[in-house]
Scaffold this motif. Structure first.
Motif, PDB file in Angstrom:
ATOM      1  N   GLN A  26      -7.904 -41.836  82.973  1.00 27.64           N
ATOM      2  CA  GLN A  26      -7.769 -42.465  84.457  1.00 27.64           C
ATOM      3  C   GLN A  26      -9.158 -41.881  85.169  1.00 27.64           C
ATOM      4  O   GLN A  26      -9.502 -40.751  85.175  1.00 27.64           O
ATOM      5  CB  GLN A  26      -6.481 -41.731  85.182  1.00 27.64           C
ATOM      6  N   THR A  27      -9.607 -42.726  85.983  1.00 22.28           N
ATOM      7  CA  THR A  27     -10.708 -42.321  86.942  1.00 22.28           C
ATOM      8  C   THR A  27     -10.414 -41.679  87.949  1.00 22.28           C
ATOM      9  O   THR A  27      -9.557 -41.608  88.675  1.00 22.28           O
ATOM     10  CB  THR A  27     -11.533 -43.762  87.361  1.00 22.28           C
ATOM     11  N   GLN A  28     -11.369 -40.801  88.096  1.00 20.02           N
ATOM     12  CA  GLN A  28     -11.344 -39.713  89.282  1.00 20.02           C
ATOM     13  C   GLN A  28     -12.206 -40.519  90.317  1.00 20.02           C
ATOM     14  O   GLN A  28     -13.299 -41.000  90.403  1.00 20.02           O
ATOM     15  CB  GLN A  28     -11.981 -38.477  88.955  1.00 20.02           C
ATOM     16  N   PHE A  29     -11.602 -40.377  91.739  1.00 17.29           N
ATOM     17  CA  PHE A  29     -12.137 -40.908  92.876  1.00 17.29           C
ATOM     18  C   PHE A  29     -12.502 -39.701  93.845  1.00 17.29           C
ATOM     19  O   PHE A  29     -11.642 -38.760  93.917  1.00 17.29           O
ATOM     20  CB  PHE A  29     -11.169 -41.752  93.647  1.00 17.29           C
ATOM     21  N   THR A  30     -13.525 -39.944  94.768  1.00 24.47           N
ATOM     22  CA  THR A  30     -13.972 -38.961  95.721  1.00 24.47           C
ATOM     23  C   THR A  30     -14.002 -39.581  97.030  1.00 24.47           C
ATOM     24  O   THR A  30     -14.794 -40.896  96.906  1.00 24.47           O
ATOM     25  CB  THR A  30     -15.196 -38.077  95.284  1.00 24.47           C
ATOM     26  N   GLU A  31     -13.514 -39.168  97.827  1.00 25.51           N
ATOM     27  CA  GLU A  31     -13.748 -39.766  99.405  1.00 25.51           C
ATOM     28  C   GLU A  31     -15.027 -39.630  99.997  1.00 25.51           C
ATOM     29  O   GLU A  31     -15.599 -38.555  99.664  1.00 25.51           O
ATOM     30  CB  GLU A  31     -12.713 -39.202 100.455  1.00 25.51           C
ATOM     31  N   ARG A  32     -15.857 -40.713 100.170  1.00 23.34           N
ATOM     32  CA  ARG A  32     -16.966 -40.589 100.890  1.00 23.34           C
ATOM     33  C   ARG A  32     -17.166 -41.186 102.119  1.00 23.34           C
ATOM     34  O   ARG A  32     -16.564 -42.242 102.320  1.00 23.34           O
ATOM     35  CB  ARG A  32     -18.161 -41.314  99.787  1.00 23.34           C
ATOM     36  N   LYS A  33     -18.191 -40.934 102.927  1.00 23.79           N
ATOM     37  CA  LYS A  33     -18.236 -41.409 104.186  1.00 23.79           C
ATOM     38  C   LYS A  33     -19.521 -42.536 104.161  1.00 23.79           C
ATOM     39  O   LYS A  33     -20.434 -42.397 103.645  1.00 23.79           O
ATOM     40  CB  LYS A  33     -18.771 -40.345 105.077  1.00 23.79           C
ATOM     41  N   GLY A  34     -19.233 -43.471 105.205  1.00 21.63           N
ATOM     42  CA  GLY A  34     -20.102 -44.494 105.171  1.00 21.63           C
ATOM     43  C   GLY A  34     -20.066 -44.924 106.602  1.00 21.63           C
ATOM     44  O   GLY A  34     -19.239 -44.793 107.325  1.00 21.63           O
ATOM     45  N   GLY A  35     -21.238 -45.752 106.869  1.00 24.52           N
ATOM     46  CA  GLY A  35     -21.343 -46.369 108.144  1.00 24.52           C
ATOM     47  C   GLY A  35     -20.890 -45.809 109.362  1.00 24.52           C
ATOM     48  O   GLY A  35     -21.276 -44.630 109.514  1.00 24.52           O
ATOM     49  N   LEU A 164     -13.679 -52.161  84.385  1.00 22.34           N
ATOM     50  CA  LEU A 164     -14.100 -51.845  85.704  1.00 22.34           C
ATOM     51  C   LEU A 164     -13.234 -52.392  86.894  1.00 22.34           C
ATOM     52  O   LEU A 164     -13.258 -51.882  88.101  1.00 22.34           O
ATOM     53  CB  LEU A 164     -15.539 -52.011  86.024  1.00 22.34           C
ATOM     54  N   GLN A 165     -12.711 -53.305  86.475  1.00 22.15           N
ATOM     55  CA  GLN A 165     -11.894 -54.122  87.494  1.00 22.15           C
ATOM     56  C   GLN A 165     -10.900 -53.233  88.492  1.00 22.15           C
ATOM     57  O   GLN A 165     -10.729 -53.404  89.499  1.00 22.15           O
ATOM     58  CB  GLN A 165     -11.004 -55.448  86.816  1.00 22.15           C
ATOM     59  N   ASP A 166      -9.924 -52.556  87.708  1.00 24.19           N
ATOM     60  CA  ASP A 166      -9.061 -51.663  88.388  1.00 24.19           C
ATOM     61  C   ASP A 166      -9.650 -50.731  89.486  1.00 24.19           C
ATOM     62  O   ASP A 166      -9.305 -50.500  90.492  1.00 24.19           O
ATOM     63  CB  ASP A 166      -8.133 -50.992  87.345  1.00 24.19           C
ATOM     64  N   ASP A 167     -10.807 -50.074  89.072  1.00 20.68           N
ATOM     65  CA  ASP A 167     -11.564 -49.178  89.724  1.00 20.68           C
ATOM     66  C   ASP A 167     -12.238 -50.000  91.235  1.00 20.68           C
ATOM     67  O   ASP A 167     -12.258 -49.408  92.012  1.00 20.68           O
ATOM     68  CB  ASP A 167     -12.773 -48.522  88.850  1.00 20.68           C
ATOM     69  N   PHE A 168     -12.603 -51.229  90.734  1.00 23.48           N
ATOM     70  CA  PHE A 168     -13.067 -51.787  91.819  1.00 23.48           C
ATOM     71  C   PHE A 168     -12.249 -52.333  92.799  1.00 23.48           C
ATOM     72  O   PHE A 168     -12.491 -52.220  94.074  1.00 23.48           O
ATOM     73  CB  PHE A 168     -13.926 -53.105  91.272  1.00 23.48           C
ATOM     74  N   ARG A 169     -10.848 -52.739  92.473  1.00 21.04           N
ATOM     75  CA  ARG A 169      -9.890 -53.018  93.202  1.00 21.04           C
ATOM     76  C   ARG A 169      -9.554 -51.636  94.156  1.00 21.04           C
ATOM     77  O   ARG A 169      -9.303 -51.727  95.072  1.00 21.04           O
ATOM     78  CB  ARG A 169      -8.745 -53.451  92.500  1.00 21.04           C
ATOM     79  N   HIS A 170      -9.277 -50.479  93.463  1.00 20.13           N
ATOM     80  CA  HIS A 170      -8.995 -49.315  94.008  1.00 20.13           C
ATOM     81  C   HIS A 170      -9.963 -48.966  95.031  1.00 20.13           C
ATOM     82  O   HIS A 170      -9.547 -48.778  96.247  1.00 20.13           O
ATOM     83  CB  HIS A 170      -8.993 -48.028  93.015  1.00 20.13           C
ATOM     84  N   LEU A 171     -11.260 -48.931  94.848  1.00 19.35           N
ATOM     85  CA  LEU A 171     -12.239 -48.500  95.923  1.00 19.35           C
ATOM     86  C   LEU A 171     -12.272 -49.566  96.984  1.00 19.35           C
ATOM     87  O   LEU A 171     -12.466 -49.282  98.272  1.00 19.35           O
ATOM     88  CB  LEU A 171     -13.692 -48.185  95.207  1.00 19.35           C
ATOM     89  N   SER A 172     -12.114 -50.771  96.567  1.00 18.84           N
ATOM     90  CA  SER A 172     -12.137 -51.949  97.728  1.00 18.84           C
ATOM     91  C   SER A 172     -10.986 -51.792  98.700  1.00 18.84           C
ATOM     92  O   SER A 172     -10.942 -52.085  99.830  1.00 18.84           O
ATOM     93  CB  SER A 172     -12.096 -53.349  97.036  1.00 18.84           C
ATOM     94  N   ALA A 173      -9.957 -51.211  98.179  1.00 14.26           N
ATOM     95  CA  ALA A 173      -8.545 -51.200  99.167  1.00 14.26           C
ATOM     96  C   ALA A 173      -8.653 -49.737  99.790  1.00 14.26           C
ATOM     97  O   ALA A 173      -7.742 -49.644 100.499  1.00 14.26           O
ATOM     98  CB  ALA A 173      -7.404 -51.467  98.347  1.00 14.26           C
ATOM     99  N   SER A 174      -9.504 -49.035  99.695  1.00  7.48           N
ATOM    100  CA  SER A 174      -9.491 -47.367 100.066  1.00  7.48           C
ATOM    101  C   SER A 174     -10.165 -47.202 101.520  1.00  7.48           C
ATOM    102  O   SER A 174      -9.951 -46.040 101.616  1.00  7.48           O
ATOM    103  CB  SER A 174     -10.003 -46.498  99.001  1.00  7.48           C
ATOM    104  N   ILE A 175     -10.707 -48.099 102.014  1.00  8.71           N
ATOM    105  CA  ILE A 175     -11.481 -47.964 103.294  1.00  8.71           C
ATOM    106  C   ILE A 175     -10.422 -47.676 104.250  1.00  8.71           C
ATOM    107  O   ILE A 175      -9.270 -48.099 104.317  1.00  8.71           O
ATOM    108  CB  ILE A 175     -12.109 -49.246 103.805  1.00  8.71           C
ATOM    109  N   LYS A 176     -10.827 -46.407 105.213  1.00  7.67           N
ATOM    110  CA  LYS A 176     -10.311 -45.999 106.234  1.00  7.67           C
ATOM    111  C   LYS A 176     -11.278 -45.678 107.338  1.00  7.67           C
ATOM    112  O   LYS A 176     -12.219 -45.231 107.086  1.00  7.67           O
ATOM    113  CB  LYS A 176      -9.364 -44.560 106.015  1.00  7.67           C
TER     114      LYS A 176
END
Length: 177
Positions: A26-35, A164-176
């Motif tokens: 399973q891929t590990q994700f880290t919250e990053r700031k943007g914009g 990579l699709q699942d990772d792409f879907r996860h990061l795309s849906a994670s914006i806060k």
């Protein structure tokens, strides 16, 4: 009966080993700031870059995996000042994806899927195309928050898409924001 016990023990250890391997994969994700002030979960294998797009407020990639992600943000207020008003994430995505539809013979754009995540409305398309450099896959997501629309664009080689699709879907849906 003694023969079945060692077999059961071997099967048990094989199942245990398989579940351990799946957990490790399973891929590990880290919250990053943007914009302006949003966060997004980025896979640990991706690193920050500034080379992919001049207007993106967040850009990450992994050269070895041929995995690329950019985010382009649009303030709803600024869009309205320019005379652009979108009803929802689907309307925003369809407006953006219109350019991709111009070359329909070379590009295949999926039907739009709409859903919610983190209290935001999202619309998503998959784009597949072939050119002189090879076969490619792109996940295009429009995210609507209270104040912004975000275009999250993730792409890779078509051969890498299944991994990579699942990772792409996860990061795309994670914006806060």
């Amino acid at each position: 009966m003694q023969t079945s016990t060692p077999i059961k023990l071997v099967v048990f250890f094989l199942l245990l080993l398989g579940s351990f391997s799946a957990a490790q994969a399973q891929t590990q994700f880290t919250e990053r700031k943007g914009g302006h002030s949003y966060t997004m979960e980025i896979p640990s294998y991706m690193v920050k870059t500034y080379e992919l797009n001049d207007v993106a407020s967040l850009q990450y990639f992994n050269k070895n995996k041929e995995a690329y992600t950019i985010v382009i943000e649009d303030s709803k207020d600024e869009l309205e000042l320019r005379g652009m008003k979108f009803e929802n994430a689907t309307d925003f995505l369809e407006s953006f994806a219109a350019d991709y539809k111009k070359e329909e013979k070379r590009r295949k754009l999926s039907k739009t899927k709409s859903f919610e995540s983190n209290g935001n409305r999202l619309a998503q398309n998959e784009l597949k195309w072939t050119d002189e450099d090879g076969d490619f896959f792109m996940l295009i997501t429009a995210v609507e928050t209270k104040t912004h629309f975000y275009k999250v664009i993730c792409w890779t080689l078509a051969a890498n898409a299944p991994q990579l699709q699942d990772d792409f879907r996860h990061l795309s849906a994670s914006i806060k924001d």
